[in-house]
Motif scaffolding. Sequence first.
Motif, PDB file in Angstrom:
ATOM      1  N   PHE A  88       0.918  -1.098   0.059  1.00 22.31           N
ATOM      2  CA  PHE A  88      -0.028   0.008   0.004  1.00 22.31           C
ATOM      3  C   PHE A  88       0.685   1.368  -0.121  1.00 22.31           C
ATOM      4  CE2 PHE A  88      -2.790  -3.162   1.933  1.00 22.31           C
ATOM      5  CZ  PHE A  88      -4.095  -3.064   1.290  1.00 22.31           C
ATOM      6  N   LYS A  92      -5.932  12.110  -3.608  1.00 26.89           N
ATOM      7  CA  LYS A  92      -6.855  11.828  -2.916  1.00 26.89           C
ATOM      8  C   LYS A  92      -6.796  10.475  -2.446  1.00 26.89           C
ATOM      9  CE  LYS A  92     -10.115  14.978  -5.029  1.00 26.89           C
ATOM     10  NZ  LYS A  92     -11.395  15.107  -5.816  1.00 26.89           N
ATOM     11  N   PRO A  93      -7.030  10.135  -1.197  1.00 24.08           N
ATOM     12  CA  PRO A  93      -6.907   8.812  -0.721  1.00 24.08           C
ATOM     13  C   PRO A  93      -7.889   8.052  -1.040  1.00 24.08           C
ATOM     14  CG  PRO A  93      -7.776  10.284   1.173  1.00 24.08           C
ATOM     15  CD  PRO A  93      -7.417  11.210  -0.060  1.00 24.08           C
ATOM     16  N   ASP A  94      -7.581   6.596  -0.937  1.00 21.47           N
ATOM     17  CA  ASP A  94      -8.556   5.727  -1.301  1.00 21.47           C
ATOM     18  C   ASP A  94      -9.378   5.265   0.034  1.00 21.47           C
ATOM     19  OD1 ASP A  94      -7.918   5.344  -3.998  1.00 21.47           O
ATOM     20  OD2 ASP A  94      -6.289   4.139  -3.374  1.00 21.47           O
ATOM     21  N   VAL A  95      -8.630   5.215   1.182  1.00 24.74           N
ATOM     22  CA  VAL A  95      -9.123   4.928   2.367  1.00 24.74           C
ATOM     23  C   VAL A  95      -8.392   5.993   3.593  1.00 24.74           C
ATOM     24  CG1 VAL A  95      -7.704   3.150   3.002  1.00 24.74           C
ATOM     25  CG2 VAL A  95      -9.982   3.311   3.999  1.00 24.74           C
ATOM     26  N   LEU A 155     -15.591   8.310   0.660  1.00 26.63           N
ATOM     27  CA  LEU A 155     -14.267   7.981   1.280  1.00 26.63           C
ATOM     28  C   LEU A 155     -14.510   7.139   2.215  1.00 26.63           C
ATOM     29  CD1 LEU A 155     -11.240   8.406   0.889  1.00 26.63           C
ATOM     30  CD2 LEU A 155     -11.304  10.330   2.464  1.00 26.63           C
ATOM     31  N   GLU A 173      -8.849  -4.029   2.787  1.00 21.74           N
ATOM     32  CA  GLU A 173      -9.083  -4.577   1.489  1.00 21.74           C
ATOM     33  C   GLU A 173     -10.789  -4.544   1.337  1.00 21.74           C
ATOM     34  OE1 GLU A 173      -7.343  -5.740  -0.864  1.00 21.74           O
ATOM     35  OE2 GLU A 173      -5.411  -5.760   0.037  1.00 21.74           O
ATOM     36  N   LEU A 228     -11.450  -0.809   0.298  1.00 26.64           N
ATOM     37  CA  LEU A 228     -11.036  -0.735  -1.313  1.00 26.64           C
ATOM     38  C   LEU A 228     -12.132  -1.500  -2.199  1.00 26.64           C
ATOM     39  CD1 LEU A 228      -7.004  -0.937  -0.568  1.00 26.64           C
ATOM     40  CD2 LEU A 228      -8.633   1.133  -1.138  1.00 26.64           C
ATOM     41  N   SER A 229     -12.672  -2.409  -1.615  1.00 25.03           N
ATOM     42  CA  SER A 229     -13.391  -3.432  -2.876  1.00 25.03           C
ATOM     43  C   SER A 229     -14.865  -2.781  -2.680  1.00 25.03           C
ATOM     44  CB  SER A 229     -13.325  -4.488  -2.273  1.00 25.03           C
ATOM     45  OG  SER A 229     -13.939  -4.960  -1.081  1.00 25.03           O
TER      46      SER A 229
END
Length: 100
Positions: free
Chosen positions: A7, A26-29, A55, A95, A98-99
Amino acid sequence: MLRSAGFEVQLYASAEAFLQETVAPKPDVVLTDIQMLGMSGLDLQSILKTRAPALPLMFMTAFPEDALRKRALDAGAICFLSKPFKATELLYWIEKALSA
C-alpha cells in the motif's frame, strides 16, 4: 507494515494537516485514531462526510468505548479497531474498504 503489504501510505501530524493538504492525491481510504491532539477522529469524520462522502473511513483507538464505536459506525465508518489489533485484521478491513 502497510507499505510492506504493497500500500502507498501518507502520514499526517493531525487531522487539521490532513484536511489542509492540497498536493497529495486523494486517498482511497482513511485510517484515523479517535483521540488526537486538536480535532478528534469523530470531528474529522463529520467533515469528511460533507467533503468526500464516499471516502471509506476506518477508526482505531486505545479507548474502545461502546458509545464512540456506535457513533462512528452509525455515521458510516467501515470499522472501529481496538488497540492492540492484529495486522491481519487491519489488512482485512483495508481490503474490504477498497473493494466497496
